[in-house]
Design a protein around this motif. Structure first.
Motif, PDB file in Angstrom:
ATOM      1  N   SER A 118     -99.835  34.211  -5.457  1.00 19.48           N
ATOM      2  CA  SER A 118     -99.600  33.031  -4.611  1.00 19.48           C
ATOM      3  C   SER A 118     -99.950  33.323  -3.156  1.00 19.48           C
ATOM      4  N   ASN A 119     -99.548  34.513  -2.700  1.00 21.74           N
ATOM      5  CA  ASN A 119     -99.864  34.861  -1.308  1.00 21.74           C
ATOM      6  C   ASN A 119    -101.358  35.041  -1.090  1.00 21.74           C
ATOM      7  N   LEU A 120    -102.038  35.590  -2.069  1.00 23.73           N
ATOM      8  CA  LEU A 120    -103.491  35.762  -1.927  1.00 23.73           C
ATOM      9  C   LEU A 120    -104.189  34.409  -1.989  1.00 23.73           C
ATOM     10  N   ALA A 121    -103.759  33.536  -2.899  1.00 24.51           N
ATOM     11  CA  ALA A 121    -104.367  32.204  -2.991  1.00 24.51           C
ATOM     12  C   ALA A 121    -104.183  31.450  -1.673  1.00 24.51           C
ATOM     13  N   LEU A 122    -102.972  31.527  -1.149  1.00 23.33           N
ATOM     14  CA  LEU A 122    -102.665  30.844   0.114  1.00 23.33           C
ATOM     15  C   LEU A 122    -103.503  31.399   1.265  1.00 23.33           C
ATOM     16  N   ASN A 123    -103.534  32.711   1.397  1.00 18.65           N
ATOM     17  CA  ASN A 123    -104.209  33.288   2.563  1.00 18.65           C
ATOM     18  C   ASN A 123    -105.725  33.282   2.440  1.00 18.65           C
ATOM     19  N   LEU A 124    -106.234  33.332   1.214  1.00 19.44           N
ATOM     20  CA  LEU A 124    -107.682  33.166   1.040  1.00 19.44           C
ATOM     21  C   LEU A 124    -108.086  31.739   1.426  1.00 19.44           C
ATOM     22  N   SER A 125    -107.292  30.765   1.008  1.00 18.13           N
ATOM     23  CA  SER A 125    -107.571  29.374   1.373  1.00 18.13           C
ATOM     24  C   SER A 125    -107.563  29.232   2.894  1.00 18.13           C
ATOM     25  N   TYR A 126    -106.551  29.841   3.504  1.00 18.55           N
ATOM     26  CA  TYR A 126    -106.414  29.753   4.958  1.00 18.55           C
ATOM     27  C   TYR A 126    -107.610  30.403   5.668  1.00 18.55           C
ATOM     28  N   ALA A 127    -108.007  31.575   5.166  1.00 18.41           N
ATOM     29  CA  ALA A 127    -109.141  32.287   5.778  1.00 18.41           C
ATOM     30  C   ALA A 127    -110.421  31.455   5.653  1.00 18.41           C
ATOM     31  N   LEU A 128    -110.622  30.835   4.505  1.00 17.52           N
ATOM     32  CA  LEU A 128    -111.832  30.025   4.309  1.00 17.52           C
ATOM     33  C   LEU A 128    -111.796  28.800   5.221  1.00 17.52           C
TER      34      LEU A 128
ATOM     35  N   ASN B  54     -93.999  27.888  -6.285  1.00 16.50           N
ATOM     36  CA  ASN B  54     -93.352  28.300  -5.026  1.00 16.50           C
ATOM     37  C   ASN B  54     -94.269  28.346  -3.815  1.00 16.50           C
ATOM     38  N   VAL B  55     -95.475  27.819  -3.930  1.00 16.63           N
ATOM     39  CA  VAL B  55     -96.352  27.825  -2.756  1.00 16.63           C
ATOM     40  C   VAL B  55     -95.756  26.938  -1.654  1.00 16.63           C
ATOM     41  N   ASP B  56     -95.055  25.875  -2.046  1.00 18.58           N
ATOM     42  CA  ASP B  56     -94.400  25.015  -1.043  1.00 18.58           C
ATOM     43  C   ASP B  56     -93.421  25.824  -0.193  1.00 18.58           C
ATOM     44  N   VAL B  57     -92.736  26.784  -0.833  1.00 15.53           N
ATOM     45  CA  VAL B  57     -91.774  27.611  -0.092  1.00 15.53           C
ATOM     46  C   VAL B  57     -92.518  28.546   0.864  1.00 15.53           C
ATOM     47  N   LEU B  58     -93.645  29.107   0.401  1.00 19.42           N
ATOM     48  CA  LEU B  58     -94.428  29.995   1.273  1.00 19.42           C
ATOM     49  C   LEU B  58     -94.905  29.252   2.517  1.00 19.42           C
ATOM     50  N   LEU B  59     -95.089  27.933   2.371  1.00 14.85           N
ATOM     51  CA  LEU B  59     -95.581  27.128   3.487  1.00 14.85           C
ATOM     52  C   LEU B  59     -94.446  26.452   4.258  1.00 14.85           C
ATOM     53  N   GLY B  60     -93.219  26.589   3.773  1.00 15.32           N
ATOM     54  CA  GLY B  60     -92.095  25.935   4.429  1.00 15.32           C
ATOM     55  C   GLY B  60     -92.147  24.421   4.316  1.00 15.32           C
TER      56      GLY B  60
END
Ligand SMILES: Nc1ncnc2c1ncn2[C@@H]1O[C@H](COP(=O)(O)OP(=O)(O)OP(=O)(O)O)[C@@H](O)[C@H]1O
Ligand SMILES: [Mg+2]
Length: 276
Positions: free
Chosen positions: A25-35, A53-59
């Motif tokens: 989840s953290n890699l998916a989130l941060n790869l998306s962010y980097a792109l 839980n990606v919603d939680v990672l993003l608050g």
């Protein structure tokens, strides 16, 4: 599925793993962010329909989620939440909905018709899947353009990853996998982990997956999780963030190298039927 044809060149990337808790989840989130930060339009989709839980990672506390897409009046665009203005969006999953874990053919058809009709404008569609081999995980992995398997140097993660590759190969004939080694101490650690996995695949299955890269173990990552801010924003110069940026560059190269083929492909391919 006439509306499924994508005139652009969106690349769908499924992020999966054998063992849970390896960093998908953290890699998916941060790869998306980097792109996104590199100027691309990215959609992060939480497809962990067991334990979203990606919603939680993003608050974030989104009102709608994947489950709402089964209501005829709801379009995919209505479920999407903007994370950063100008091109980083998020599609939340629904937790604790057993039907979504083992979606039947009708449900998958509805879902993918809606997704394909709405998401052709994104450059990248990042699909964060649940650990293991539920039917939904396997289907989404087969339907995506690229399959990224997140593995850690632990032997248990290696054997579970091999099991996922084997199932996708024997049931769907897939030989195209990218390995992302997470929580490494050094480039040698990445190489050794990939080497072991690759040797097992070559020996028992007759093909080797590709190496996408390694991401170092880094206290900045759990710190970002606790603060509910993506690592790429919280600590962009941290070792893990630098490694993730390199992986994002590699994904971009893959997309570039497939431009022509992607032009005539739907964002997500047709519903797979497993081999008997
Ligand atoms: N590179 C890293 N460095 C340090 N800690 C990490 C790293 N990657 C992941 N972690 C830790 O692992 C935890 C789990 O990560 P994450 O939730 O992304 O895993 P997951 O594979 O999505 O889990 P699940 O299978 O439950 O969905 C993070 O909260 C973080 O503490
Ligand atoms: Mg996860």
């Amino acid at each position: 599925m006439s509306q499924a044809i994508n005139p652009n060149t969106s690349l769908s990337v499924a992020i999966l793993s054998g063992k849970g808790g390896v960093g998908k989840s953290n890699l998916a989130l941060n790869l998306s962010y980097a792109l996104f930060r590199a100027g691309h339009r990215a959609l992060l989709m939480d497809f962990d329909v067991g334990l979203a839980n990606v919603d939680v990672l993003l608050g974030l506390s989104p009102e709608k989620n994947l489950q709402d897409l089964f209501r005829p009046e709801i379009t995919a665009a209505e479920v999407v939440v903007p994370v950063e203005p100008g091109g980083f969006d998020f599609l939340p999953a629904a937790s604790g909905v057993p039907e979504l874990l083992e979606m039947d053919d009708d449900m998958r058809e509805i879902l993918f018709q809606k997704l394909n009709a709405s998401f052709a404008d994104y450059d990248y569609l990042m699909l964060d899947l649940g650990a293991g081999i539920s039917q939904t995980v396997l289907s989404v992995a087969v339907m995506s353009h690229v399959r990224v398997l997140v593995v850690t140097p632990e032997p248990t993660s290696l054997t579970d990853t091999y099991a996922v590759i084997k199932v996708l190969h024997t049931q769907y004939g897939i030989t195209d996998f990218h390995i992302l080694v997470n929580q490494v101490e050094s480039p040698a650690d990445t190489k050794a982990t990939y080497g072991r996995l690759s040797a097992a695949c070559q020996h028992f299955l007759g093909f080797a997956p590709e190496l996408l890269g390694g991401v170092r173990s880094d206290p900045a990552l759990p710190d970002a999780v606790r603060r509910q801010i993506p690592l790429m924003r919280h600590a962009p110069r941290s070792p893990a963030a630098q490694d993730i940026l390199n992986v994002a560059v590699k994904l971009h190269r893959i997309r570039q190298s497939r431009q022509e083929a992607l032009r005539n492909m739907p964002v997500l391919g047709k519903i797979p039927q497993p081999r008997k």
